[in-house]
Design an enzyme around this catalytic site. Sequence first.
Site, PDB file in Angstrom:
ATOM      1  N   TYR A 155     -14.614  -9.234 -15.429  1.00 35.62           N
ATOM      2  CA  TYR A 155     -14.930 -10.668 -15.412  1.00 35.62           C
ATOM      3  C   TYR A 155     -16.340 -10.909 -14.876  1.00 35.62           C
ATOM      4  CZ  TYR A 155     -14.079 -15.669 -14.446  1.00 35.62           C
ATOM      5  OH  TYR A 155     -14.127 -17.037 -14.416  1.00 35.62           O
ATOM      6  N   LYS A 159     -19.308 -12.700 -17.050  1.00 29.52           N
ATOM      7  CA  LYS A 159     -19.909 -13.960 -16.626  1.00 29.52           C
ATOM      8  C   LYS A 159     -21.384 -13.796 -16.273  1.00 29.52           C
ATOM      9  CE  LYS A 159     -16.455 -16.803 -17.125  1.00 29.52           C
ATOM     10  NZ  LYS A 159     -16.497 -17.802 -18.221  1.00 29.52           N
TER      11      LYS A 159
END
Length: 307
Positions: A155, A159
Site C-alpha cells: 500500500y 500510494k
Amino acid sequence: MTLTGKVAIVTGSGRGLGLAYAQELARQGASVVVNDVVESAADAAVRAIADAGGAATAVVAPVGPTETAKQLVDAAFETYGRLDIVVTNAGVLRDTVLWKMSDDDFDTVIGVHLRGTFTIVREAAIRLREQGEGGRIIAIGSPTGQRGNFGQTNYAAAKAGIVGMVRTWALELKRASITANAVIPVAATAMTATVPYFASAVAADEKGEPMPRFFRHDLGFGTAADVAGLVAFLASDEAAGVTGQAIGVGGDRLQLWSHPEPVATAYREGGWTYDALVESFAAEVGELQSLGETFPPLPDELQPPQA
C-alpha cells in the site's frame, strides 16, 4: 453549482470515501460515472445521486485493466458527451509484514491502486487532449504513502507511486490545461474502523453525531464528507492554477505536503569514501528523518473500553 455541465469519473465510488466524492461532485452540478466491483453498491450510489437531483451512471468493473479504463471513459462520452474530471479512488488492502507478504498480496494492491490509477488517467488524458478543453486529474493518496506504515509495504509503495505520477503528469499535461493533484485523506473508513484508537470517532460518525474535537482538530481526522469538499474544489475552475500538489485534508485540518527536498547537504573534496562517511556522516547529516505517523495519547474520556 460550480461544476454544472462537467462530467466526472470516480473509481471505487460505490461506498465510503469514493461515494462521498461522487455525491459532492454531483451536488456541485457534475454528471458522474460511478464505478465499483459490486453491482448493488454501484446501483445504490447511482440511485442516491439521482434521488438528490443529480445525474449518474454506473460501470461495474475492476479497476486496473486497460479494458476497464476504456470502458469508463467511453461511458462518460457515450452517456454525457464529454469528460472533464477523473478521480482515482478505487483500492484494496492486503496488509501483512514484509516477510509474510505473498506475491499476490503485493501484486493485487499495486494492480488496483497504482496500475488502476495509471490506466484510467492514461486513457482519460488521451481523450481530454483530443477534446481540447482542459481537465482535472485527482488521484487519491494516503498518509502511508507519505510516511510509511507498519505492515503496508504494498500500500505504501502504491500510494507513494501515485504521488510521483501526479507530479510527472502535472508537467506533461500543463500545455493541455489539465491539472493533476493528489489528495491525502484522513477520515473514518473501513480500515480505521478496526483501529481501537479511532473507536470513539468512528462510533460517533456511524451514529451521525459530531466527532470529538480531539479527533477533528488535533488529529485532523474526520468524515468522508470532510474530504469531498477538497475533491470538488480541485475539480473546479477555481483550482485551475493548482497542479502537481499533494494536499491533505481531514476533520478541521487542511495541509499542503512538501515535495521531497534535501534537508542536509555536505561536500568533500575527492568524494565520500567509506572511511570519510564513518568519520563524518553523523556530523554532516545531523538528525535523521522520522518514520511513520505518531499519535498523541487519547484523552481519558476517549479511551476505548477495556476488554
